[in-house]
Design an enzyme around this catalytic site. Structure first.
Site, PDB file in Angstrom:
ATOM      1  CG  HIS A   1      -1.826   1.159   1.289  1.00 20.36           C
ATOM      2  ND1 HIS A   1      -2.811   1.376   0.347  1.00 20.36           N
ATOM      3  CD2 HIS A   1      -1.920   2.179   2.170  1.00 20.36           C
ATOM      4  CE1 HIS A   1      -3.463   2.484   0.660  1.00 20.36           C
ATOM      5  NE2 HIS A   1      -2.946   2.980   1.758  1.00 20.36           N
TER       6      HIS A   1
ATOM      7  N   GLY B   1      -4.464   8.291  -1.805  1.00 19.68           N
ATOM      8  CA  GLY B   1      -4.265   9.237  -2.890  1.00 19.68           C
ATOM      9  C   GLY B   1      -3.168   8.859  -3.871  1.00 19.68           C
TER      10      GLY B   1
ATOM     11  CG  HIS C   1       8.193   6.462 -16.883  1.00 20.79           C
ATOM     12  ND1 HIS C   1       6.919   5.974 -16.686  1.00 20.79           N
ATOM     13  CD2 HIS C   1       8.228   6.917 -18.147  1.00 20.79           C
ATOM     14  CE1 HIS C   1       6.227   6.156 -17.800  1.00 20.79           C
ATOM     15  NE2 HIS C   1       6.991   6.717 -18.699  1.00 20.79           N
TER      16      HIS C   1
ATOM     17  CE  LYS D   1      -5.378   4.042  -5.135  1.00 20.27           C
ATOM     18  NZ  LYS D   1      -4.789   4.902  -4.161  1.00 20.27           N
TER      19      LYS D   1
END
Length: 167
Positions: free
Chosen positions: A17, A21, A128, A25
């Site tokens: 987790h 926000g 990335h 997920k």
């Protein structure tokens, strides 16, 4: 799909987790796995593997030792002591180890002709990440590490990705 398709899934990866926000997920991985493998019974048509966890050495094939060392030391329990480094690096080692291990194991199986297709749903490559730092929620560049593995046996590597997903 055929029985020469390898599917990599770590049942613990959905337990991570990143906080309220955050777009990442990991619990969605468990849901996707359940839907695709169990509901659609694709497990009958693929070889299913729980991937090994990539080591610090594996990750340093592309990333700097300082960066990977930081990822290995920081945890939710001690992250207050790493405030400066968190701003620079921003992640935890365990999750990175799991998704990088799956990618690397897929590349290794392709190299040794154990499979013709390697699949890892949900974390299709967090490409990335830079050598010395995270980028967005991409912390370890498993794609580059896998390409380096594939280049041991193949003169060229072409990467095809359907889309980038914040799972």
């Amino acid at each position: 799909m055929n029985n020469r398709t390898s599917y990599f899934y770590d049942p613990d990866v959905g337990n991570f987790h990143y906080g309220a926000g955050h777009p990442m997920k990991p619990h969605r991985l468990s849901l996707t796995h359940s839907l695709v493998l169990c509901t659609m019974e694709l497990y009958k048509k693929m070889m299913v593997f729980k991937p090994y966890k990539a080591s610090q050495h594996d990750m340093c094939r592309f990333h700097s030792e300082d960066y990977i060392d930081f990822l290995q030391k920081v945890s939710p329990n001690n992250m207050q002591g790493f405030t400066k480094s968190l701003n620079t690096f921003n992640v935890f080692f365990e999750f990175c180890s799991r998704y990088t291990g799956a990618s690397l194991q897929g590349a290794t199986q392709l190299n040794h002709k154990i499979c013709d297709i390697a699949i890892k749903l949900g974390l299709e490559g967090l490409h990335h990440a830079k050598k010395f730092e995270a980028s967005g929620f991409c912390y370890v560049n498993d794609i580059v590490i896998s390409i380096l593995e594939l280049l041991k046996y193949h003169p060229r590597v072409s990467v095809h990705r359907h889309r980038h997903s914040p799972w």
